[in-house]
Design a protein around this motif. Structure first.
Motif, PDB file in Angstrom:
ATOM      1  N   GLU A  62       0.812  -1.212   0.000  1.00 57.90           N
ATOM      2  CA  GLU A  62       0.000   0.000   0.000  1.00 57.90           C
ATOM      3  C   GLU A  62       0.849   1.267   0.000  1.00 57.90           C
ATOM      4  O   GLU A  62       0.464   2.285  -0.577  1.00 57.90           O
ATOM      5  CB  GLU A  62      -0.936   0.001   1.212  1.00 57.90           C
ATOM      6  N   SER A  63       1.991   1.224   0.650  1.00 55.42           N
ATOM      7  CA  SER A  63       2.845   2.414   0.743  1.00 55.42           C
ATOM      8  C   SER A  63       3.743   2.605  -0.474  1.00 55.42           C
ATOM      9  O   SER A  63       4.378   3.650  -0.633  1.00 55.42           O
ATOM     10  CB  SER A  63       3.712   2.328   2.006  1.00 55.42           C
ATOM     11  N   GLY A  64       3.796   1.591  -1.338  1.00 57.35           N
ATOM     12  CA  GLY A  64       4.664   1.682  -2.507  1.00 57.35           C
ATOM     13  C   GLY A  64       6.127   1.428  -2.199  1.00 57.35           C
ATOM     14  O   GLY A  64       7.005   1.682  -3.033  1.00 57.35           O
ATOM     15  N   THR A  65       6.385   0.903  -0.997  1.00 59.96           N
ATOM     16  CA  THR A  65       7.773   0.642  -0.596  1.00 59.96           C
ATOM     17  C   THR A  65       8.421  -0.399  -1.493  1.00 59.96           C
ATOM     18  O   THR A  65       9.630  -0.326  -1.770  1.00 59.96           O
ATOM     19  CB  THR A  65       7.822   0.165   0.871  1.00 59.96           C
ATOM     20  N   ASP A  66       7.635  -1.366  -1.951  1.00 64.65           N
ATOM     21  CA  ASP A  66       8.196  -2.408  -2.809  1.00 64.65           C
ATOM     22  C   ASP A  66       8.751  -1.814  -4.108  1.00 64.65           C
ATOM     23  O   ASP A  66       9.821  -2.212  -4.582  1.00 64.65           O
ATOM     24  CB  ASP A  66       7.155  -3.486  -3.107  1.00 64.65           C
ATOM     25  N   LYS A  67       8.048  -0.847  -4.658  1.00 68.57           N
ATOM     26  CA  LYS A  67       8.516  -0.201  -5.895  1.00 68.57           C
ATOM     27  C   LYS A  67       9.757   0.645  -5.628  1.00 68.57           C
ATOM     28  O   LYS A  67      10.705   0.656  -6.425  1.00 68.57           O
ATOM     29  CB  LYS A  67       7.418   0.669  -6.494  1.00 68.57           C
ATOM     30  N   LYS A  68       9.772   1.360  -4.503  1.00 70.21           N
ATOM     31  CA  LYS A  68      10.922   2.201  -4.164  1.00 70.21           C
ATOM     32  C   LYS A  68      12.169   1.356  -3.959  1.00 70.21           C
ATOM     33  O   LYS A  68      13.244   1.690  -4.468  1.00 70.21           O
ATOM     34  CB  LYS A  68      10.613   3.013  -2.903  1.00 70.21           C
ATOM     35  N   VAL A  69      12.023   0.272  -3.209  1.00 72.47           N
ATOM     36  CA  VAL A  69      13.167  -0.618  -2.972  1.00 72.47           C
ATOM     37  C   VAL A  69      13.600  -1.275  -4.274  1.00 72.47           C
ATOM     38  O   VAL A  69      14.805  -1.406  -4.552  1.00 72.47           O
ATOM     39  CB  VAL A  69      12.804  -1.687  -1.922  1.00 72.47           C
ATOM     40  N   GLY A  70      12.629  -1.679  -5.094  1.00 73.74           N
ATOM     41  CA  GLY A  70      12.955  -2.280  -6.387  1.00 73.74           C
ATOM     42  C   GLY A  70      13.736  -1.325  -7.284  1.00 73.74           C
ATOM     43  O   GLY A  70      14.696  -1.738  -7.949  1.00 73.74           O
ATOM     44  N   ASP A  71      13.339  -0.054  -7.307  1.00 77.46           N
ATOM     45  CA  ASP A  71      14.055   0.943  -8.117  1.00 77.46           C
ATOM     46  C   ASP A  71      15.490   1.102  -7.636  1.00 77.46           C
ATOM     47  O   ASP A  71      16.412   1.260  -8.448  1.00 77.46           O
ATOM     48  CB  ASP A  71      13.336   2.294  -8.042  1.00 77.46           C
TER      49      ASP A  71
END
Length: 338
Positions: A320-329
């Motif tokens: 929900e927080s978009g942390t997965d996308k940030k860490v992936g980037d």
């Protein structure tokens, strides 16, 4: 009469023959016949037995309906029962793979929690945790079952308390002296009773010391009837409990299914690593949450349930927080950490 048959009429609805009828008469209306056969008020309320699979399908469908109007507390109870039934069905193994997949998809459609519990990548961990909760739960014992004395003496001990110590049988007094001692500990009189060999894996706290169980003299019945849970650390030391609590098994179930899907959809190693950089963030967070709960300790059934709940919560927050996308980037070099 038409041939060998008589017509069904108001006076003779079954057509059994003339009973003073003149002429053919009039046939009754269908609703009249129905009213005679079926009472206008039928009480169909009550409890009905169903099988585990049908019950699980009903719960999954009800929970997946957005406008069901189900209270939050009832929804939580239904979800817990659904998870339990799903694990039971998988463990028993009598339901076909096709039926289980239909149930899984129905359960996955439950808003918010469905994908976190029943998606193909999370389901193995959910099932193993459910089986672990069931396995540890059925090993709950009453304290009296953890005493290393014979059943007749257990009954005499309870009877002693009910009669306020008025035991007249000499044989009973001798058995008490041999196996049960009265001591003074912690500013109170207590019975010191030998503990069984399995008592050490249960959460007995101050009741257990040096292979003995100490029961307050004034609370014998209530204490001996108390249900005792297996300790999570002791439960995870051997057997099936060790499999449930194993970090390596937990890691495999948390990361393995997603890794398999990523590998299947990737053309080469680099693409696999790039996919995993995004897809595994929530899984790693869920695994870490479960490990933390395990370190805290407590009754095995609660620790396993807590690991499942907190792991699911961690995955939800990450997504929900978009942390997965940030860490992936960051992991793929699209963005700098600094």
């Amino acid at each position: 009469m038409s041939g060998p048959f008589y017509p069904c009429t108001r006076e003779d609805p079954m057509g059994r023959g003339p009973q003073g009828l003149l002429g053919e008469g009039e046939l009754p209306w269908p609703e009249v016949v129905a009213a005679r056969a079926f009472p206008s008020q039928i009480n169909i309320g009550g409890e009905y037995v169903t099988d585990d699979y049908s019950g699980a399908m009903f719960l999954a469908g009800e929970l997946a309906t957005a406008d069901s109007g189900m209270p939050a507390e009832e929804a939580e109870e239904s979800l817990a029962l659904l998870v339990f039934l799903f694990g039971k069905l998988k463990q028993v193994g009598k339901t076909s793979a096709k039926e289980m997949e239909v149930l899984r998809k129905q359960a996955e459609a439950i808003p918010v929690v469905g994908p976190l519990l029943f998606s193909p990548t999370n389901l193995p961990g959910t099932v193993l945790s459910t089986i672990g909760m069931t396995h540890s739960g059925i090993q709950t014992r009453k304290l009296i079952d953890l005493l290393d004395i014979k059943s007749p003496l257990k009954k005499e001990l309870l009877r002693w308390h009910k009669t306020r110590g008025q035991i007249r049988k000499a044989s009973t007094r001798k058995m008490f002296n041999r196996r049960i001692k009265l001591i003074y500990s912690g500013n109170a009189l207590k019975f010191q009773i030998p503990a069984s060999s399995t008592a050490s894996i249960y959460r007995l706290g101050d009741l257990y010391s040096g292979g003995k169980i100490q029961v307050p003299r004034s609370q014998i019945t209530s204490t001996l009837e108390k249900r005792i849970f297996i300790d999570s650390k002791m439960y995870g030391a051997k057997g099936f409990g060790k499999l449930i609590g194993s970090t390596s098994v937990g890691t495999l179930l948390s990361i393995g299914p997603q890794a398999y899907i990523d590998a299947k959809e990737s053309k080469d190693l680099q693409e696999f690593l790039n996919r995993s950089a995004y897809s595994q963030v929530g899984n790693v967070a869920g695994l870490a949450a479960g490990v933390v709960v395990g370190l805290v300790g407590g009754p095995a059934i609660l620790v396993i349930a807590g690991g499942l709940i907190f792991g699911m919560a961690a995955q939800y927050v990450i997504g929900e927080s978009g942390t997965d996308k940030k860490v992936g980037d960051i992991l793929t070099g699209k963005k700098s950490l600094w």
